[in-house]
Design a protein around this motif. Structure first.
Motif, PDB file in Angstrom:
ATOM      1  N   TRP A 122       0.838  -1.198   0.000  1.00 24.68           N
ATOM      2  CA  TRP A 122       0.000   0.000   0.000  1.00 24.68           C
ATOM      3  C   TRP A 122       0.874   1.249   0.000  1.00 24.68           C
ATOM      4  O   TRP A 122       1.938   1.271   0.598  1.00 24.68           O
ATOM      5  N   LYS A 123       0.385   2.283  -0.635  1.00 24.72           N
ATOM      6  CA  LYS A 123       1.008   3.595  -0.551  1.00 24.72           C
ATOM      7  C   LYS A 123      -0.083   4.603  -0.195  1.00 24.72           C
ATOM      8  O   LYS A 123      -1.109   4.680  -0.877  1.00 24.72           O
ATOM      9  N   VAL A 124       0.120   5.359   0.859  1.00 22.36           N
ATOM     10  CA  VAL A 124      -0.878   6.311   1.342  1.00 22.36           C
ATOM     11  C   VAL A 124      -0.313   7.720   1.268  1.00 22.36           C
ATOM     12  O   VAL A 124       0.800   7.982   1.736  1.00 22.36           O
ATOM     13  N   SER A 125      -1.073   8.633   0.674  1.00 26.88           N
ATOM     14  CA  SER A 125      -0.687  10.045   0.612  1.00 26.88           C
ATOM     15  C   SER A 125      -1.929  10.897   0.758  1.00 26.88           C
ATOM     16  O   SER A 125      -3.047  10.421   0.546  1.00 26.88           O
ATOM     17  N   GLN A 126      -1.752  12.147   1.142  1.00 27.11           N
ATOM     18  CA  GLN A 126      -2.894  13.037   1.308  1.00 27.11           C
ATOM     19  C   GLN A 126      -3.461  13.439  -0.047  1.00 27.11           C
ATOM     20  O   GLN A 126      -2.709  13.648  -1.014  1.00 27.11           O
ATOM     21  N   GLN A 127      -4.790  13.544  -0.127  1.00 35.44           N
ATOM     22  CA  GLN A 127      -5.416  14.012  -1.355  1.00 35.44           C
ATOM     23  C   GLN A 127      -4.956  15.432  -1.672  1.00 35.44           C
ATOM     24  O   GLN A 127      -4.713  16.237  -0.781  1.00 35.44           O
ATOM     25  N   THR A 128      -4.832  15.727  -2.951  1.00 34.81           N
ATOM     26  CA  THR A 128      -4.335  17.030  -3.383  1.00 34.81           C
ATOM     27  C   THR A 128      -5.438  17.924  -3.918  1.00 34.81           C
ATOM     28  O   THR A 128      -5.198  18.812  -4.720  1.00 34.81           O
ATOM     29  N   THR A 203      -5.300  -5.048   7.546  1.00 32.24           N
ATOM     30  CA  THR A 203      -4.789  -4.524   8.813  1.00 32.24           C
ATOM     31  C   THR A 203      -3.640  -3.548   8.580  1.00 32.24           C
ATOM     32  O   THR A 203      -3.537  -2.508   9.253  1.00 32.24           O
ATOM     33  N   LYS A 204      -2.798  -3.852   7.612  1.00 33.39           N
ATOM     34  CA  LYS A 204      -1.672  -2.972   7.307  1.00 33.39           C
ATOM     35  C   LYS A 204      -2.160  -1.604   6.841  1.00 33.39           C
ATOM     36  O   LYS A 204      -1.646  -0.569   7.276  1.00 33.39           O
ATOM     37  N   LEU A 205      -3.171  -1.580   5.940  1.00 33.30           N
ATOM     38  CA  LEU A 205      -3.706  -0.306   5.472  1.00 33.30           C
ATOM     39  C   LEU A 205      -4.375   0.453   6.609  1.00 33.30           C
ATOM     40  O   LEU A 205      -4.205   1.672   6.736  1.00 33.30           O
ATOM     41  N   LEU A 209      -3.465   4.279   7.780  1.00 34.59           N
ATOM     42  CA  LEU A 209      -4.432   5.376   7.768  1.00 34.59           C
ATOM     43  C   LEU A 209      -4.634   5.957   9.159  1.00 34.59           C
ATOM     44  O   LEU A 209      -4.922   7.151   9.303  1.00 34.59           O
ATOM     45  N   TYR A 210      -4.488   5.129  10.175  1.00 29.10           N
ATOM     46  CA  TYR A 210      -4.737   5.602  11.536  1.00 29.10           C
ATOM     47  C   TYR A 210      -3.505   6.248  12.161  1.00 29.10           C
ATOM     48  O   TYR A 210      -3.604   7.268  12.840  1.00 29.10           O
ATOM     49  N   HIS A 211      -2.325   5.686  11.914  1.00 25.81           N
ATOM     50  CA  HIS A 211      -1.116   6.143  12.596  1.00 25.81           C
ATOM     51  C   HIS A 211      -0.309   7.152  11.793  1.00 25.81           C
ATOM     52  O   HIS A 211       0.306   8.047  12.373  1.00 25.81           O
ATOM     53  N   ASN A 212      -0.263   6.997  10.475  1.00 21.87           N
ATOM     54  CA  ASN A 212       0.712   7.722   9.663  1.00 21.87           C
ATOM     55  C   ASN A 212       0.094   8.801   8.786  1.00 21.87           C
ATOM     56  O   ASN A 212       0.630   9.127   7.728  1.00 21.87           O
ATOM     57  N   PRO A 214      -1.917  12.771   8.757  1.00 23.35           N
ATOM     58  CA  PRO A 214      -2.350  13.939   9.534  1.00 23.35           C
ATOM     59  C   PRO A 214      -3.831  13.885   9.896  1.00 23.35           C
ATOM     60  O   PRO A 214      -4.243  14.416  10.922  1.00 23.35           O
ATOM     61  N   ILE A 215      -4.632  13.262   9.034  1.00 24.76           N
ATOM     62  CA  ILE A 215      -6.056  13.089   9.308  1.00 24.76           C
ATOM     63  C   ILE A 215      -6.291  11.627   9.673  1.00 24.76           C
ATOM     64  O   ILE A 215      -6.328  10.754   8.804  1.00 24.76           O
ATOM     65  N   ARG A 216      -6.433  11.361  10.956  1.00 27.74           N
ATOM     66  CA  ARG A 216      -6.585   9.990  11.423  1.00 27.74           C
ATOM     67  C   ARG A 216      -7.883   9.390  10.877  1.00 27.74           C
ATOM     68  O   ARG A 216      -8.957   9.966  11.048  1.00 27.74           O
ATOM     69  N   THR A 217      -7.760   8.212  10.264  1.00 27.78           N
ATOM     70  CA  THR A 217      -8.894   7.647   9.528  1.00 27.78           C
ATOM     71  C   THR A 217      -9.090   6.172   9.851  1.00 27.78           C
ATOM     72  O   THR A 217      -8.134   5.404   9.934  1.00 27.78           O
ATOM     73  N   LEU A 218     -10.356   5.795  10.020  1.00 33.37           N
ATOM     74  CA  LEU A 218     -10.763   4.398  10.124  1.00 33.37           C
ATOM     75  C   LEU A 218     -11.508   4.038   8.845  1.00 33.37           C
ATOM     76  O   LEU A 218     -12.561   4.610   8.560  1.00 33.37           O
ATOM     77  N   PRO A 219     -10.990   3.122   8.043  1.00 32.52           N
ATOM     78  CA  PRO A 219     -11.623   2.815   6.754  1.00 32.52           C
ATOM     79  C   PRO A 219     -12.836   1.908   6.906  1.00 32.52           C
ATOM     80  O   PRO A 219     -12.933   1.091   7.826  1.00 32.52           O
ATOM     81  N   VAL A 220     -13.767   2.064   5.969  1.00 28.69           N
ATOM     82  CA  VAL A 220     -14.937   1.193   5.873  1.00 28.69           C
ATOM     83  C   VAL A 220     -14.765   0.335   4.627  1.00 28.69           C
ATOM     84  O   VAL A 220     -14.567   0.856   3.525  1.00 28.69           O
ATOM     85  N   TRP A 221     -14.834  -0.995   4.813  1.00 25.54           N
ATOM     86  CA  TRP A 221     -14.729  -1.936   3.700  1.00 25.54           C
ATOM     87  C   TRP A 221     -16.136  -2.364   3.287  1.00 25.54           C
ATOM     88  O   TRP A 221     -16.933  -2.759   4.123  1.00 25.54           O
ATOM     89  N   LEU A 222     -16.434  -2.267   2.001  1.00 24.19           N
ATOM     90  CA  LEU A 222     -17.772  -2.582   1.503  1.00 24.19           C
ATOM     91  C   LEU A 222     -17.733  -3.811   0.609  1.00 24.19           C
ATOM     92  O   LEU A 222     -17.012  -3.844  -0.402  1.00 24.19           O
ATOM     93  N   ALA A 223     -18.506  -4.820   1.000  1.00 20.63           N
ATOM     94  CA  ALA A 223     -18.616  -6.053   0.212  1.00 20.63           C
ATOM     95  C   ALA A 223     -19.836  -6.823   0.693  1.00 20.63           C
ATOM     96  O   ALA A 223     -20.333  -6.604   1.806  1.00 20.63           O
ATOM     97  N   ASP A 224     -20.327  -7.716  -0.143  1.00 21.29           N
ATOM     98  CA  ASP A 224     -21.421  -8.594   0.266  1.00 21.29           C
ATOM     99  C   ASP A 224     -20.925  -9.587   1.321  1.00 21.29           C
ATOM    100  O   ASP A 224     -19.723  -9.887   1.391  1.00 21.29           O
ATOM    101  N   ASP A 225     -21.852 -10.106   2.107  1.00 24.22           N
ATOM    102  CA  ASP A 225     -21.477 -11.058   3.157  1.00 24.22           C
ATOM    103  C   ASP A 225     -20.746 -12.270   2.594  1.00 24.22           C
ATOM    104  O   ASP A 225     -19.791 -12.776   3.187  1.00 24.22           O
TER     105      ASP A 225
END
Length: 634
Positions: A122-128, A203-205, A209-212, A214-225
């Motif tokens: 994964w690579k995470v960066s702030q939206q521009t 878990t890695k992503l 998103l939570y630790h690294n 500036p805007i601490r984020t908890l992601p929501v994963w969307l999929a069928d059961d």
């Protein structure tokens, strides 16, 4: 993943967001804003109460009519906006309401750009998105300038998986308040492929998103059961999660109605919409602690407040609608109209961009749900839900620093040389009928015909971006064809080999090009036929610090009611628009300076900090008023 968010001290190791230095001036109070309707078919007093406080019908005697909002309500909102956010402590503010000091923001727009490649990297960066007022509000809440502990809950976006040597990116829906320039385009072919993300990669992503960020984020994963297994999650047909919000809600909110269908597709879209909101409710419930404030953003999550209220009756909930809200006649045509309205009414406080949007909502609740309503509140079976007008502002200091950087200076000088000796009228709009580009071109043609002295001396520089909503009936293609035909007609009638009166650029601008364009314009013109907020208009004012160019704005923009000194037009009256273009071009330097000074004061005074501070302060007052109302009923 555990059921609780990662436990780290706030601001312990997260990167700091740039300090905000703009002034916290209160929103301007003006009766000319609160008493002049800008929506066809709406007159003063349309949705007001009788003096005794009971809900009024649509027909009110002239003698009983009041202004759009009572003076007491408007004054209370202004006082709320002046209250510094840091004065709101985590201690009890009044009986029955205790704040924990934490804010959870539920939004469909991920603040980060995420990239995923084969092998689970994964690579995470702030939206521009330099001009997204929505993302700026999230950044402010997460900054050290804000007294609240802030966490964002957001969908991961449409993730595509490519080989390690490519640069994939998750496609995300744009916030309503973002500009139409520099938007990412969804790669439908890439995101349509099935992708399996292991639990380890998830878990890695989530940790990144939570630790690294500036805007601490908890992601929501969307999929069928059936696509969630013990090993991970299968992502497929990811575009479906935004279908109902964009096809049904966004279209209707912008006064577009789709033809009737057999209902099966509509039911399918609604089922997916419910699943999205339920997934958010699950994620928020895991992170929520008593006393937290939950802010739910925009039309993607309109039933989330009610879902949260069912699970947590005492939760403090704000719903903020960044889109316009239509008249009740259109809302009555909405598939699942009652569920949507009741979903929003689960909030304690419902915030809108403009006064008439709040009134349309109150009237819809009265006519469709049978609830008593005014321009201030709606009485539900559970209690009273309050409404407020909180126009979302921009981060003026951030925009100024970006717009007057060395790189933008260089691009600005190049454009000045290119258009030397020519007046430049600029526009930046989506390529759909709601952006009103066709009305602008018709008015500009009329302007050149009736003011021939400007032929050869003025250019309309129009930039168009992607449509504001999905196109499943070919309308966007037909509209783009119409716009191009209009451009060709104007250039044929009034152009020459060395002069083209209209320059149409249907392309993505870089950040430097965008701000250089805003600095270049002698006049900026907005001819939208429906929009919630015009971020570009606010940024044009900020970028005209030196040139002080006039702003022409459609009265059908939610921003117009907050920019009283701007030249306001009805885009359907092309003769009026043409005359106002001429008026702006011949305006004296003294008047240009006065107009810009007043508009700039409004932009600074209604900045993103004031919006966020006022919204939370208003919630405090709402909870206090609700308790008083309940006691009076008893």
């Amino acid at each position: 993943m555990s059921n609780t968010p990662f436990s780290v001290p706030r601001h312990s190791s997260r990167p700091r967001i740039q300090q905000r230095t703009e002034s916290l001036l209160p929103p301007h109070e003006s009766k000319s804003i609160t008493s002049v309707p800008v929506t066809p078919g709406i007159s003063q007093g349309t949705y007001q109460r009788y003096p005794g406080g009971t809900a009024a019908t649509l027909r009110i005697p002239q003698s009983a009519k009041l202004g759009y909002f009572s003076d007491s309500v408007h004054s209370a909102q202004s006082q709320d906006a002046q209250t510094p956010l840091k004065s709101i402590s985590s201690q009890p503010q009044h009986e029955g309401a205790v704040f924990s000091g934490k804010v959870l923001s539920a939004t469909f727009t991920l603040p980060q750009a995420i990239q995923y490649s084969q092998g689970g990297k994964w690579k995470v960066s702030q939206q521009t998105y330099h001009c997204s007022a929505h993302l700026d509000s999230l950044a402010y809440l997460s900054s050290d300038d804000c007294a609240w502990d802030h966490t964002v809950i957001a969908w991961t976006g449409e993730i595509s998986c490519t080989s390690a040597d490519e640069t994939p990116q998750a496609s995300i829906p744009m916030p309503t308040t973002a500009t139409q320039c520099e938007q990412p385009l969804n790669d439908d072919e890439a995101t349509a492929k099935e992708i399996f993300v292991t639990n380890k990669s998830k878990t890695k992503l989530e940790e990144m998103l939570y630790h690294n960020s500036p805007i601490r984020t908890l992601p929501v994963w969307l999929a069928d059961d059936r696509d969630v297994t013990a090993d991970g999650i299968k992502l497929k047909q990811q575009w479906r999660w935004r279908r109902y919000a964009e096809h049904d809600l966004c279209a209707l909110f912008h006064y577009k109605q789709h033809p009737p269908t057999n209902g099966r597709k509509a039911d399918g879209r609604w089922d997916d919409y419910c699943r999205v909101n339920e997934a958010y409710a699950d994620r928020i419930s895991k992170a929520y602690q008593p006393g937290d404030i939950v802010v739910v953003h925009d039309h993607y999550l309109m039933i989330l407040p009610e879902l949260l209220r069912q699970r947590h009756p005492d939760m403090h909930i704000i719903f903020y609608l960044e889109s316009p809200f239509p008249t009740s006649e259109l809302v009555r045509c909405l598939h699942r109209r009652q569920e949507v309205l009741k979903g929003v009414l689960g909030a304690d406080l419902i915030c809108f961009q403009a006064y008439h949007y709040a009134q349309h909502f109150a009237n819809s609740c009265e006519r469709i749900l049978g609830y008593s309503a005014s321009s201030e509140w709606v009485d539900t079976t559970r209690g009273r839900a309050y409404m407020s007008v909180n126009p979302l502002g921009i981060n003026i200091s951030k925009i100024t620093s970006l717009a007057f950087s060395e790189s933008v200076d260089k691009k600005y000088k190049e454009l000045c040389k290119l258009f030397e000796g020519t007046k430049v009228v600029i526009g930046c709009d989506p390529m759909d009928r709601f952006g009103g580009v066709h009305k602008k071109l018709e008015a500009f043609s009329y302007f050149l015909e009736h003011h021939p002295k400007w032929q050869g001396k003025v250019v309309l520089l129009q930039v168009t971006g992607p449509a504001t909503m999905e196109d499943d009936d070919g309308e966007s293609i037909a509209y783009a064809r119409k716009v191009n035909e209009l451009v060709n007609l104007v250039n044929q009638d009034y152009g020459s080999l060395d002069y083209g009166p209209v320059q149409l650029h249907n392309q993505k601008l870089s950040q430097d090009e965008y701000f250089a364009l805003l600095r270049l314009g002698d006049v900026a013109i907005n001819t939208c036929v429906r929009e919630g907020m015009s971020t570009t208009s606010l940024e044009y004012i900020a970028c005209q610090r030196d040139s002080r160019g006039p702003l022409i704005i459609s009265e059908f923009s939610g921003t117009a009611s907050n920019l009283e000194e701007a030249i306001q037009i009805n885009p359907w009256d092309i003769a009026q628009v043409a005359d106002q273009i001429n008026k702006a071009l011949v305006m004296t330097p003294e008047r240009r300076s006065r107009m810009h000074k007043a508009l700039y004061k409004r932009v600074v005074g209604d900045n993103v900090q004031v919006c966020v501070n006022g919204m939370i302060s208003r919630l405090k007052k709402v909870l206090r008023d609700r308790e008083g109302h309940a006691e009076s009923v008893v």
